[in-house]
Enzyme design. Structure first.
Site, mmCIF file in Angstrom:
data_model
loop_
_atom_site.group_PDB
_atom_site.id
_atom_site.type_symbol
_atom_site.label_atom_id
_atom_site.label_comp_id
_atom_site.label_asym_id
_atom_site.label_seq_id
_atom_site.Cartn_x
_atom_site.Cartn_y
_atom_site.Cartn_z
ATOM 1 N N ASN A 211 31.974 24.808 27.384
ATOM 2 C CA ASN A 211 32.133 25.870 26.375
ATOM 3 C C ASN A 211 33.496 26.526 26.554
ATOM 4 O O ASN A 211 34.273 26.131 27.428
ATOM 5 C CB ASN A 211 30.989 26.888 26.503
ATOM 6 C CG ASN A 211 30.940 27.475 27.892
ATOM 7 O OD1 ASN A 211 31.835 28.196 28.312
ATOM 8 N ND2 ASN A 211 29.886 27.155 28.647
ATOM 9 N N PHE A 325 25.145 38.792 31.585
ATOM 10 C CA PHE A 325 25.965 38.935 30.387
ATOM 11 C C PHE A 325 25.216 38.311 29.218
ATOM 12 O O PHE A 325 24.375 37.439 29.419
ATOM 13 C CB PHE A 325 27.313 38.223 30.564
ATOM 14 C CG PHE A 325 28.344 39.094 31.206
ATOM 15 C CD1 PHE A 325 28.274 39.378 32.559
ATOM 16 C CD2 PHE A 325 29.373 39.659 30.456
ATOM 17 C CE1 PHE A 325 29.202 40.203 33.159
ATOM 18 C CE2 PHE A 325 30.307 40.479 31.054
ATOM 19 C CZ PHE A 325 30.227 40.761 32.402
#
Ligand code: CTP
Length: 398
Positions: A211, A325
């Site tokens: 990613n 997160f």
């Protein structure tokens, strides 16, 4: 990192590397430090005091006897103001004077009168640096508590190749910041584990799924924790950040490797912050040889990766501080709060991917601190360094 309300007294001595202290001054000012420069006469031959005055936005202290009205108090007031006293570059002459109590100019008198932590970055010709007298002086100053950022090897101004080149300005800046912040080192004695960057899930020896994570947020947290005195382990996947100097870094590639490294470091940790973008899936099988193309389409079969944050929550919720997160594109607070509760985290730093200045690759972030009960604190857009400090302050409260 932010040096607001910190005063750095920066001594500049007369070597060719004196011009590099200009860049250092500008770095310190960008970090909001109050920078007070003292130049020796020789330094002023190399670089104009006006340059330092303009960059530091403070008057530059030069030789003490040139200002008979001011000097009596000035070196004492400078000495008292300092949170850190740095000498960059430090010549062999300065080291000799400082090590032997000679105080015959503005810099050496201030140095002697100053009780703040000292940080010295020498730069000189190799032979002068290797001279046993210089080495003895360095040893003595170290034994008296001064810290050194030692010179690097390289081609010197005189044409010689060897040790004597002023250390990297970034490294000097980081050390000044660490020393300046050491008084409020609220995380001293705490062990902090931070994961950062992207995982890479191999398909075959040459290909992987990943990613866009740059690792910047996790690296900023690791650095801030280090500067606040913590013993930090950074578990880093793929990233684009410069090496986290001074920080124990474990480099990993896949989510499974990250899981192993994080769980092992977490055992004796107080605070664990999962800032890494861990792939939720990996290819079900990894080919030993390169997958060759064939005429038609192919499809990949993926299998779930373990959820590291969730495992941490199951094992340590209530015992260690766990921070996660989340990136969302809709219903930020609701989704993040659910995620937080489901994974057993103390809080989640959530950001909305569609907000400008938030998310992957940027130097800034726009985040909300979301708790399992759905309460949230929306933070304004700020640098990842500033956000790192806020996250650590929240974690330290717990
Ligand atoms: N995380 C993890 N292990 C995984 C996946 C994510 O530890 N296998 C951690 C991340 O480091 C981050 C948090 O979990 O702290 C993100 O949670 P996740 O549910 O993966 O968030 P999203 O990817 O935003 O979730 P979703 O795809 O469900 O929106």
């Amino acid at each position: 990192m932010n040096l607001k309300n910190k005063t750095v007294v920066l001594g500049v001595t007369g070597g060719i590397a004196a011009y590099k202290a200009l860049e250092l001054t500008s770095r310190l000012k960008k970090a909001e430090a109050d920078v007070k420069i003292i130049m020796t006469k020789a330094a002023a031959e190399f670089v104009s005091p006006l340059s330092f005055q303009s960059l530091s936005q403070n008057p530059v202290a030069l030789d003490m006897f040139e200002e008979p009205k001011a000097w009596e108090v000035r070196h004492i007031s400078l000495a008292k103001a300092a949170d850190v006293f740095a000498v960059v570059p430090a010549t062999a002459n300065f080291l000799g004077k400082a090590a032997n109590g000679i105080a015959d100019d503005m810099l050496t008198t201030t140095y002697m009168a100053c009780k703040a932590p000292k940080l010295i970055a020498p730069a000189m010709n190799t032979n002068m640096f290797e001279n046993p007298v210089t080495q003895e002086n360095i040893k003595k100053l170290k034994s008296l508590g001064a810290e050194f950022v030692m010179p690097a090897e390289g081609r010197l101004a005189c044409g010689d190749v060897g040790t004597g080149k002023l250390a990297d300005i970034d490294l000097i800046f980081e050390n000044i910041a660490r020393v300046a912040l050491s008084k409020d080192a609220d995380l001293r004695g705490k062990k902090v584990v931070v994961s950062a960057g992207a995982t890479r899930e191999a398909l075959d020896p040459v290909r992987y799924l990943t990613n866009h994570s740059s690792g910047k947020m996790g690296f900023a947290i690791a650095k801030a924790a280090y500067l606040r005195g913590a013993d930090v382990t950074l578990v880093a996947g793929a990233h684009t950040c410069p090496e986290a100097r001074g920080i124990n870094t474990v480099n990993v590639s896949s989510a499974l490797e990250m899981r192993g490294a994080v769980l092992s470091a977490a055992e004796d940790a107080d605070i664990i912050i999962m800032a890494a973008a861990v792939a939720d899936y990996r290819p079900k099988s990894v080919s030993d040889s390169k997958i060759k193309k064939s005429g038609g389409d192919i499809s990949l079969e993926l299998t779930r990766n373990p959820d590291i944050l969730k495992e941490l929550g199951e094992k340590y919720a209530g015992k260690k501080v766990i921070v996660g997160f989340a990136m969302e594109t809709e219903e930020l607070i609701k989704n993040a709060a659910e995620k937080c509760a489901a994974k057993g985290a103390d809080f989640i730093v959530a950001n909305n991917l569609s907000t400008a200045g938030a998310g992957f690759g940027t130097d800034t972030n726009v985040a909300s601190i979301v708790r399992p009960d759905g309460s949230a604190e929306d933070l304004p857009k700020m640098s990842k360094d500033e956000l790192a400090d806020i996250i650590l302050t929240e974690a330290a409260k717990l």
